[in-house]
Design a protein around this motif. Structure first.
Motif, PDB file in Angstrom:
ATOM      1  N   ARG A   1       6.089  53.045  13.271  1.00  0.00           N
ATOM      2  CA  ARG A   1       6.849  53.279  12.017  1.00  0.00           C
ATOM      3  C   ARG A   1       6.362  52.904  10.532  1.00  0.00           C
ATOM      4  O   ARG A   1       5.192  52.352  10.620  1.00  0.00           O
ATOM      5  CB  ARG A   1       8.287  53.062  12.180  1.00  0.00           C
ATOM      6  N   THR A   2       7.173  53.408   9.595  1.00  0.00           N
ATOM      7  CA  THR A   2       6.441  53.008   8.236  1.00  0.00           C
ATOM      8  C   THR A   2       6.731  51.314   8.253  1.00  0.00           C
ATOM      9  O   THR A   2       7.678  50.895   8.861  1.00  0.00           O
ATOM     10  CB  THR A   2       7.477  53.797   7.164  1.00  0.00           C
ATOM     11  N   PRO A   3       5.894  50.882   7.301  1.00  0.00           N
ATOM     12  CA  PRO A   3       5.857  49.226   7.369  1.00  0.00           C
ATOM     13  C   PRO A   3       7.356  48.758   7.014  1.00  0.00           C
ATOM     14  O   PRO A   3       8.133  49.512   6.222  1.00  0.00           O
ATOM     15  CB  PRO A   3       4.878  49.071   6.191  1.00  0.00           C
ATOM     16  N   VAL A   4       8.021  47.944   7.736  1.00  0.00           N
ATOM     17  CA  VAL A   4       9.028  47.182   7.292  1.00  0.00           C
ATOM     18  C   VAL A   4       9.256  45.951   7.258  1.00  0.00           C
ATOM     19  O   VAL A   4       8.223  45.296   7.838  1.00  0.00           O
ATOM     20  CB  VAL A   4      10.259  47.461   8.576  1.00  0.00           C
ATOM     21  N   ASP A   5       9.806  45.293   6.792  1.00  0.00           N
ATOM     22  CA  ASP A   5      10.168  43.791   6.805  1.00  0.00           C
ATOM     23  C   ASP A   5      10.777  43.247   8.014  1.00  0.00           C
ATOM     24  O   ASP A   5      11.935  43.754   8.401  1.00  0.00           O
ATOM     25  CB  ASP A   5      11.151  43.276   5.535  1.00  0.00           C
ATOM     26  N   PHE A   6      10.313  42.159   8.739  1.00  0.00           N
ATOM     27  CA  PHE A   6      11.053  41.932   9.867  1.00  0.00           C
ATOM     28  C   PHE A   6      11.213  40.269   9.561  1.00  0.00           C
ATOM     29  O   PHE A   6      10.343  39.600   9.071  1.00  0.00           O
ATOM     30  CB  PHE A   6      10.094  41.727  11.154  1.00  0.00           C
ATOM     31  N   GLN A   7      12.506  40.023   9.980  1.00  0.00           N
ATOM     32  CA  GLN A   7      12.752  38.503   9.664  1.00  0.00           C
ATOM     33  C   GLN A   7      12.726  37.593  11.122  1.00  0.00           C
ATOM     34  O   GLN A   7      13.118  38.193  12.010  1.00  0.00           O
ATOM     35  CB  GLN A   7      14.211  38.409   9.146  1.00  0.00           C
ATOM     36  N   ILE A   8      11.559  36.573  11.055  1.00  0.00           N
ATOM     37  CA  ILE A   8      11.377  36.024  12.471  1.00  0.00           C
ATOM     38  C   ILE A   8      11.859  34.356  12.218  1.00  0.00           C
ATOM     39  O   ILE A   8      11.276  33.842  11.108  1.00  0.00           O
ATOM     40  CB  ILE A   8       9.667  36.083  12.831  1.00  0.00           C
ATOM     41  N   ALA A   9      12.570  34.025  13.061  1.00  0.00           N
ATOM     42  CA  ALA A   9      12.892  32.447  13.019  1.00  0.00           C
ATOM     43  C   ALA A   9      11.706  31.843  13.730  1.00  0.00           C
ATOM     44  O   ALA A   9      11.671  32.064  14.850  1.00  0.00           O
ATOM     45  CB  ALA A   9      14.106  32.300  13.348  1.00  0.00           C
ATOM     46  N   VAL A  10      11.177  30.828  13.087  1.00  0.00           N
ATOM     47  CA  VAL A  10      10.285  29.952  13.777  1.00  0.00           C
ATOM     48  C   VAL A  10      10.715  28.688  14.170  1.00  0.00           C
ATOM     49  O   VAL A  10      10.928  27.846  13.067  1.00  0.00           O
ATOM     50  CB  VAL A  10       8.755  29.879  13.035  1.00  0.00           C
ATOM     51  N   LEU A  11      10.915  28.103  15.279  1.00  0.00           N
ATOM     52  CA  LEU A  11      11.520  27.056  15.787  1.00  0.00           C
ATOM     53  C   LEU A  11      10.478  26.124  16.710  1.00  0.00           C
ATOM     54  O   LEU A  11      10.403  26.513  17.816  1.00  0.00           O
ATOM     55  CB  LEU A  11      13.000  26.990  16.455  1.00  0.00           C
ATOM     56  N   ALA A  12       9.822  25.344  16.072  1.00  0.00           N
ATOM     57  CA  ALA A  12       8.459  24.997  16.801  1.00  0.00           C
ATOM     58  C   ALA A  12       9.019  23.806  17.516  1.00  0.00           C
ATOM     59  O   ALA A  12       8.184  23.534  18.553  1.00  0.00           O
ATOM     60  CB  ALA A  12       7.311  24.425  15.724  1.00  0.00           C
ATOM     61  N   GLY A  13       9.988  22.955  17.310  1.00  0.00           N
ATOM     62  CA  GLY A  13      10.188  21.748  18.129  1.00  0.00           C
ATOM     63  C   GLY A  13       9.482  20.705  18.157  1.00  0.00           C
ATOM     64  O   GLY A  13       8.577  20.217  17.231  1.00  0.00           O
ATOM     65  N   ASP A  14       8.901  20.040  19.246  1.00  0.00           N
ATOM     66  CA  ASP A  14       8.534  18.744  19.578  1.00  0.00           C
ATOM     67  C   ASP A  14       7.104  18.794  20.306  1.00  0.00           C
ATOM     68  O   ASP A  14       6.709  19.831  20.698  1.00  0.00           O
ATOM     69  CB  ASP A  14       9.372  17.758  20.378  1.00  0.00           C
ATOM     70  N   GLY A  15       6.536  17.381  20.375  1.00  0.00           N
ATOM     71  CA  GLY A  15       5.212  17.553  21.080  1.00  0.00           C
ATOM     72  C   GLY A  15       4.119  18.590  20.651  1.00  0.00           C
ATOM     73  O   GLY A  15       4.000  18.804  19.477  1.00  0.00           O
ATOM     74  N   ILE A  16       3.633  19.436  21.600  1.00  0.00           N
ATOM     75  CA  ILE A  16       2.835  20.373  21.363  1.00  0.00           C
ATOM     76  C   ILE A  16       3.442  21.592  20.531  1.00  0.00           C
ATOM     77  O   ILE A  16       2.418  22.590  20.310  1.00  0.00           O
ATOM     78  CB  ILE A  16       1.829  20.832  22.348  1.00  0.00           C
ATOM     79  N   GLY A  17       4.646  21.540  20.494  1.00  0.00           N
ATOM     80  CA  GLY A  17       5.426  22.887  20.064  1.00  0.00           C
ATOM     81  C   GLY A  17       4.903  23.340  18.543  1.00  0.00           C
ATOM     82  O   GLY A  17       4.358  24.530  18.486  1.00  0.00           O
TER      83      GLY A  17
END
Ligand code: IPM
Ligand code: MN
Length: 388
Positions: free
Chosen positions: A20-36
Motif C-alpha cells: 500500500r502507499t507508504p504509511v507511518d508505523f509505530q514500533i515499540a522497541v523494548l530491548a531488555g537485558d543481556g544480549i537483548g
C-alpha cells in the motif's frame, strides 16, 4: 527446498497483494537485558533498511523492560512503557533476566515485565517456526539425515496455565515452606489456541499434533477432548494427539514428521527450546505472539522476540547471533504490518548472507571464520539494500 519461515502458513497473506502507499508505523522497541540490546539494535537496523528500500516510515519508540527497568525505575515494567507497547502497531522485544536479578526471594523479577506485557497485549498465541538451513546442518547436534526436511511450527499457548493461574505463591506450613502453582484452563482458552493450530496447519502440510499429558492431568483431558471436538471442522487437517513426554523423544528421533505442534504454555515453552536445537542454534529462531489469527488486510497487533534468552555469559561482547531478532522483524512485517513482500526480502537477505558463509560463533565450526553481531547485521542490511 527450504521454505522461508512463516511463508505459506496463512495462505491468504501469502497470496494477496498487501502493498500500500507508504504509511507511518509505530514500533515499540523494548530491548531488555543481556544480549537483548545488541541483537535488537540489529533488528531495528533492518527495519530502518526496509523503510529506506520500500519507502515506509517506522517510528521507533524505546523503553526499558526487565532487569534494566528494575535498576532504573524499581519495577520491571513502568505503566508508561506498558502503554507504549499497547499503543504501538507492534512490539520488537529483546530478552529479559540475568544472574543479577536472580535472587529467589526478590519481590519482583525481570521476567514479570514480560509476563505482564503478554497479558496486557492479549497475545495468547505464540508461534515459533523452526527452519533448518541446509548449509547449517553441521551446526546441529543431530545427524544430517534426521534433519532432512524438517519444517515445523510450535504454537504455544502464552497467557494461561501454570504461568498465571491462581492460587500461586508460598506459605509457611508445619512441614515448612509450601509453594503452589496452578494449572487451569477453560474451554474457551483451549479452543482459541487449538484453532490457531488447525488454521496454521491448513496453510501448510495439513497435520496438527496436539500435545498433552492426558494420562495424568485434568487440564490435558479437557484439551484433548476439545481438540477432538474441533477436528471435524477442519476435515483437511489430520489431528494426532501426543503425550508430551513421548513427543520430546519423537522430536529428536523423527522431527521431519511434524508439521504444526500445539501445546499449553509450559509444555510449549519446553518443546520450543527442544525444537530450536534442530536448526543448529537457538540464536537463529524468531517468534511472533499474536492475539488471534492474522487476517489479510487487517493489522494484528503482535509482539515479536527471538526465542533465545539474555545469554549473560556473552553479553556486551558482540558475539550474539542477531538473526533471531532479524527474523522476528520479518514476522513483524508480515503479521502486524501486512507487509509480506518486505518480510520475504528480509528472509532472503538472511539466506543470502548465511549461504555466503558468514556466521556468528554459535553456528560456525569450532575455530573457523566467524563474524560479530554488528558485522552480521550489517551484511544482512547491505544484502537487503542491494537486492532491490
Ligand atoms: C520464553 C522464555 C520466557 C518464558 C521466560 C523468560 C519468562 O523462556 O519466552 O520462552 O518462559 O515464557
Ligand atoms: Mn522459554
Amino acid at each position: 527446498g527450504v521454505s522461508s519461515p512463516g511463508r505459506g502458513w496463512f495462505p491468504q497473506l501469502a497470496t494477496e497483494h498487501t502493498r500500500r502507499t507508504p504509511v507511518d508505523f509505530q514500533i515499540a522497541v523494548l530491548a531488555g537485558d543481556g544480549i537483548g540490546p545488541e541483537v535488537t539494535d540489529q533488528g531495528a537496523k533492518i527495519l530502518e533498511a526496509v523503510g529506506r528500500v520500500f519507502g515506509h516510515i517506522f517510528r521507533m519508540e524505546y523503553g526499558d523492560v526487565g532487569g534494566i527497568s528494575i535498576d532504573n525505575h524499581g519495577t520491571p515494567l513502568l505503566p508508561k512503557v506498558s502503554d507504549l507497547a499497547a499503543e504501538a502497531d507492534a512490539v520488537l522485544f529483546g530478552a529479559v533476566g540475568g544472574p543479577k536479578w536472580d535472587d529467589p526471594s526478590a519481590k519482583t523479577r525481570p521476567e514479570d515485565g514480560l509476563l505482564e506485557l503478554r497479558t496486557r497485549l492479549g497475545v495468547f498465541a505464540n508461534i515459533r517456526p523452526v527452519k533448518v538451513y541446509p548449509w547449517l546442518t553441521d551446526a546441529s547436534a543431530l545427524k544430517p539425515e534426521i534433519l532432512e526436511g524438517v519444517d515445523l511450527v510450535v504454537v504455544r499457548e502464552l497467557t494461561g496455565g501454570l504461568y498465571y493461574a491462581e492460587p500461586k505463591g508460598r506459605h509457611e506450613t508445619p512441614q515448612g515452606w509450601t509453594a503452589v502453582d496452578t494449572m487451569r484452563y477453560n474451554e474457551g482458552e483451549i479452543e482459541r489456541i487449538l484453532r490457531v493450530g488447525f488454521e496454521l496447519a491448513q496453510g501448510r502440510r495439513h497435520k496438527l499434533t496436539s500435545v498433552d499429558k492426558a494420562n495424568v492431568l485434568e487440564c490435558s483431558r479437557l484439551w484433548r477432548q476439545t481438540a477432538t471436538r474441533l477436528s471435524p471442522e477442519y476435515p483437511d487437517v489430520e489431528l494426532e494427539h501426543a503425550l508430551v513426554d513421548s513427543c520430546t523423544m519423537h522430536l529428536i528421533q523423527r522431527p521431519a514428521e511434524f508439521d504444526v505442534i500445539v501445546a499449553e504454555n509450559t509444555f510449549g515453552d519446553i518443546l520450543s527450546d527442544e525444537t530450536s536445537v534442530l536448526s543448529g542454534s537457538m540464536g537463529l529462531l524468531p517468534s511472533a505472539s499474536l492475539s488471534g489469527v492474522p487476517v489479510a488486510g487487517k493489522r494484528t497487533k503482535g509482539f515479536y522476540e527471538p526465542i533465545h534468552g539474555t545469554a549473560p555469559d556473552i553479553a556486551g561482547q558482540d558475539k550474539a547471533n542477531p538473526i533471531g531478532s532479524i527474523l522476528s522483524v520479518a514476522l513483524l512485517l508480515r503479521y502486524s504490518l501486512g507487509l509480506s513482500e518486505e518480510a520475504v526480502a528480509v528472509e532472503k537477505a538472511v539466506d543470502e548472507v548465511l549461504s555466503a558463509g558468514h556466521r556468528t560463533g554459535d553456528i560456525a565450526d569450532a575455530g573457523a571464520y566467524s563474524v560479530g553481531t554488528r558485522d552480521l547485521g550489517q551484511r544482512i542490511s547491505d544484502a537487503l539494500e542491494s537486492s532491490l
